[in-house]
Design a protein around this motif. Structure first.
Motif, PDB file in Angstrom:
ATOM      1  N   ARG A 250       7.563   1.514   8.766  1.00 63.16           N
ATOM      2  CA  ARG A 250       7.663   0.111   9.171  1.00 63.16           C
ATOM      3  C   ARG A 250       7.348  -0.814   8.001  1.00 63.16           C
ATOM      4  O   ARG A 250       7.958  -1.865   7.832  1.00 63.16           O
ATOM      5  N   ARG A 251       6.373  -0.409   7.178  1.00 62.25           N
ATOM      6  CA  ARG A 251       6.055  -1.215   5.988  1.00 62.25           C
ATOM      7  C   ARG A 251       7.227  -1.223   5.005  1.00 62.25           C
ATOM      8  O   ARG A 251       7.521  -2.234   4.378  1.00 62.25           O
ATOM      9  N   VAL A 252       7.893  -0.064   4.856  1.00 63.12           N
ATOM     10  CA  VAL A 252       9.058  -0.009   3.978  1.00 63.12           C
ATOM     11  C   VAL A 252      10.158  -0.927   4.502  1.00 63.12           C
ATOM     12  O   VAL A 252      10.824  -1.629   3.730  1.00 63.12           O
ATOM     13  N   SER A 253      10.353  -0.941   5.816  1.00 66.42           N
ATOM     14  CA  SER A 253      11.376  -1.808   6.410  1.00 66.42           C
ATOM     15  C   SER A 253      11.112  -3.267   6.083  1.00 66.42           C
ATOM     16  O   SER A 253      12.029  -4.011   5.714  1.00 66.42           O
ATOM     17  N   VAL A 254       9.867  -3.678   6.210  1.00 61.63           N
ATOM     18  CA  VAL A 254       9.515  -5.073   5.924  1.00 61.63           C
ATOM     19  C   VAL A 254       9.654  -5.350   4.430  1.00 61.63           C
ATOM     20  O   VAL A 254      10.231  -6.375   4.024  1.00 61.63           O
TER      21      VAL A 254
ATOM     22  N   GLU B 181      -2.580  -1.728  10.858  1.00 62.92           N
ATOM     23  CA  GLU B 181      -2.309  -1.519   9.440  1.00 62.92           C
ATOM     24  C   GLU B 181      -1.056  -2.290   9.016  1.00 62.92           C
ATOM     25  O   GLU B 181      -1.056  -3.025   8.022  1.00 62.92           O
ATOM     26  N   VAL B 182       0.030  -2.138   9.793  1.00 59.76           N
ATOM     27  CA  VAL B 182       1.292  -2.805   9.456  1.00 59.76           C
ATOM     28  C   VAL B 182       1.131  -4.318   9.479  1.00 59.76           C
ATOM     29  O   VAL B 182       1.537  -5.029   8.545  1.00 59.76           O
ATOM     30  N   MET B 183       0.529  -4.845  10.543  1.00 58.81           N
ATOM     31  CA  MET B 183       0.411  -6.297  10.668  1.00 58.81           C
ATOM     32  C   MET B 183      -0.563  -6.869   9.632  1.00 58.81           C
ATOM     33  O   MET B 183      -0.416  -8.025   9.213  1.00 58.81           O
TER      34      MET B 183
ATOM     35  N   GLY C 234       0.789  -1.223   0.000  1.00 56.29           N
ATOM     36  CA  GLY C 234       0.000   0.000   0.000  1.00 56.29           C
ATOM     37  C   GLY C 234       0.820   1.270   0.000  1.00 56.29           C
ATOM     38  O   GLY C 234       0.434   2.269   0.616  1.00 56.29           O
ATOM     39  N   LEU C 235       1.944   1.265  -0.705  1.00 51.61           N
ATOM     40  CA  LEU C 235       2.839   2.419  -0.706  1.00 51.61           C
ATOM     41  C   LEU C 235       2.912   3.105  -2.064  1.00 51.61           C
ATOM     42  O   LEU C 235       3.824   3.892  -2.317  1.00 51.61           O
ATOM     43  N   ARG C 236       1.970   2.794  -2.953  1.00 52.04           N
ATOM     44  CA  ARG C 236       2.020   3.350  -4.293  1.00 52.04           C
ATOM     45  C   ARG C 236       1.994   4.878  -4.281  1.00 52.04           C
ATOM     46  O   ARG C 236       2.760   5.534  -4.996  1.00 52.04           O
ATOM     47  N   ARG C 237       1.160   5.477  -3.457  1.00 56.30           N
ATOM     48  CA  ARG C 237       1.050   6.937  -3.419  1.00 56.30           C
ATOM     49  C   ARG C 237       2.281   7.584  -2.779  1.00 56.30           C
ATOM     50  O   ARG C 237       2.573   8.755  -3.022  1.00 56.30           O
TER      51      ARG C 237
END
Length: 624
Positions: A180-184, A211-213, A157-160
């Protein structure tokens, strides 16, 4: 909550499963025991005792427990990292029912640290791009790499936010949950089969944690990823995203089984979860003995819970799963570890990444350049247009000392930037991407043009304002020694920060070292007058002393100074009858009788190399 991974994104992720040819069906551990020496009693103390567990591909298991229960230690053991300092570890770890070498295990697993070790000056897209460059073999076409990166960006979910900066202290970037999502996502570049997460929701609110999990759960399910995460008191919604729970207290297992069955399990033991209370919060409080006044009663309750676990059906089920997996293991399951990136290209990739950081990170580079320019203006205006007469000889000498010593001292401003780079290196090294040599080579090379730029800017301003020896040869002599001065100073910062990677400590030690070098460099006390103890070990190993000599010779060797009215020369020289002082007379006062600038340059280069090699050796020894 709807899945954030749509069919197109699933295809993007699935199409690149061939990046890692290993197939991992399960991961198990038996009788994990970690023992340290108690600080007070000096007796052996178990911080983990006989911990057993089993997790299958596509499942997420949570390691939970109160502070000091051993969950972080267990996570490190399972990830085949150092459990803790000076610990004795007993373990039996099996992938697909069989043991695997440490090298192969690192190739099929990744570890996401609790702290987001990301370069704030890079965008989300660039962060994943460089992770791919460092991790993936060169044989994979560029188009496939880009497609894989875009698939991960969409899946998380990082397109934007793809072209948004991670964020620096000066420039705001993406949110904590997005970081945190980028890290994963950056750890999933190589399509690992086992993912370890150290407190993935630490510092996040309940919404961001969920959200992250959620993203991690969807990626794990869709790609048969095995996830082991340590976590502390998640919200009810986040807790229910996990498949399994391993609950620890005082280093022992209290529960290990399905999350959906945990409330019933404790209810059957006489500890029902109160209505409207978060089950995760309740069971953590249940096994936490730190804040209970009646410690004897709390200890009896804990022993009851631990012994009940050993007699439970869940314990028997786990033991049976481990036994069956071990008896049906197949050599085909081990797979072929994926090819790694070309080791010769890794330093170039690190240099490329640092170049992007260098022109974006205002704190690391922009402020430092501004600081050095201001220092040059300060020096040039304080020692403004000194006339070449004997009354200004001491002023010229003072300016030479100031220019070399304080430029060297201000290298401490590089400490925060190096520590940021080092934290990223520690993470990437632990995941097997590259070693200390690649990092040190890239760090050294990327610093050369930046330090040369600083040298030129400082010299162009300060040298001519001060009115040093106005010849091209003398100017470039100044530039040469000032550049080597900065190169040695920054190498000292790298050495100290590698040995003591804490900002305050590194700052204090570097400042002390620079103070020592200033004292014995030859300006405060002439080398010939310096006592033997300081001269033979400190003065000759002091890079500032060789810089001072080189700059002094560049200024005084071929220059003369007027003796002024009355022709009373302060220095005796062959030009005294002409009412002038030869600069060589000044050099003799300091014991610099011979012009050996070639040797001095060689010594400075040797000191730089020595600092870097010692720093490199420290990096090989220190893993954190």
């Amino acid at each position: 909550m709807p899945s954030p991974v749509n069919d197109v994104e699933k295809a993007s992720l699935g199409d690149y499963a061939h990046l890692n040819n290993d197939t991992v069906h399960s991961y198990s551990w038996e009788n994990v025991k970690v023992t340290v020496k108690d600080r007070e009693t000096k007796q052996p103390k178990d911080i983990l005792s006989n911990v057993t567990g089993f997790v299958q591909a596509g499942e997420i298991i949570a390691l939970m427990g109160p502070s000091g229960s051993g969950k972080t230690t267990l996570l490190n053991v399972l990830a085949q990292r150092d459990a803790t300092s000076n610990a004795q570890v007993e373990k039996s770890l099996r992938v697909n029912g069989s043991t695997t070498s440490y090298q192969n295990f690192r190739k099929i697993s990744s570890f996401v640290e609790q702290e987001d070790a990301l370069l704030g000056a890079l965008t989300v897209e660039e962060t994943l791009y460089f992770s791919a460059r460092l991790a993936l073999p060169r044989t994979i076409p560029k188009a496939e790499r880009i497609a894989w990166i875009e698939g991960l960006i969409s899946a998380f979910g990082l397109r934007r936010q793809a072209r948004d900066l991670i964020g620096t202290p000066i420039r705001k970037g993406i949110s904590g949950g997005q970081k945190r999502r980028v890290s994963v996502a950056s750890q999933l570049i190589t399509s690992p089969k086992i993912l370890f997460l150290d407190e993935p929701t630490s510092g996040l609110d309940s919404a961001a944690s969920h959200e992250v999990m959620s993203f991690i759960r969807d990626v794990a399910k869709n790609n048969k990823l095995l996830v082991i995460a340590s976590i502390h008191q998640p919200s009810t919604a986040t807790f229910e995203l996990f498949d399994k729970l391993l609950l620890l207290s005082q280093g022992r297992t209290v529960y290990n089984g399905l999350v959906s069955g945990v409330t019933q399990y404790f209810a059957d033991l006489g500890y029902p979860t109160p209505m409207y209370m978060n089950p995760a919060e309740y069971i953590i409080d249940l096994v936490n003995t730190d804040f209970i006044q009646n410690q004897d009663e709390a200890q009896r309750r804990l022993e009851h819970l631990q012994s009940s676990w050993k007699k439970s059906e869940q314990y028997e089920a786990i033991s049976k799963e481990i036994s069956e997996t071990s008896s049906h293991r197949s050599s085909r399951d081990a797979g072929v570890p994926q090819e790694k990136a070309n080791s010769l290209m890794i330093p170039l990739t690190l240099i490329h990444r640092s170049l992007i950081k260098s022109y974006r990170d205002v704190v690391a580079y922009g402020i430092r350049i501004g600081m050095y320019v201001c220092l040059a203006i300060l020096m040039g205006t304080v020692w403004l247009r000194l006339k070449p007469d004997q009354n200004n000889i001491q002023a010229f000498t003072n300016a030479i000392f100031f220019g070399g010593a304080f430029m060297s001292f201000m290298a401490v401003a590089y400490i925060p930037s190096f520590l940021e780079d080092r934290s990223l290196f520690i993470k990437e090294r632990a995941n097997g991407l590259y070693g200390p040599l690649s990092f040190m080579v890239a760090n050294f090379i990327i610093g050369i043009p930046f330090l040369f730029l600083i040298t030129i800017l400082f010299s162009v301003i300060s040298y001519w304002l001060t009115n040093f020896n106005p010849t091209g040869g003398s100017f470039w002599n100044w530039v040469l020694f000032l550049f080597l001065d900065l190169l040695a100073a920054e190498s000292l910062v790298v050495l100290v920060s590698s040995a003591a990677p804490v900002f305050v400590i590194a700052l204090a030690v570097t400042a002390f070292a620079n103070g020592l070098w200033m004292s014995v460099g030859g300006f405060m006390v002439a080398p010939k007058d310096l006592n033997v103890f300081w001269r033979y070990w400190a003065h000759y190993s002091d890079y500032q002393s060789w810089v001072f000599q080189g700059m002094m010779v560049g200024e005084f060797k071929d220059r003369t100074y007027s003796c002024g009215n009355g022709c009373r020369c302060m220095f005796s020289s062959p030009l005294e009858q002409q009412c002038q002082v030869a600069g060589t007379a000044v050099l003799q006062q300091y014991g610099y009788g011979n012009d050996e600038r070639g040797m001095w340059v060689g010594i400075l280069i040797s000191i730089v190399i020595a600092y870097r090699l010692i720093g490199l050796a420290i990096m090989y020894v220190k893993k954190k």
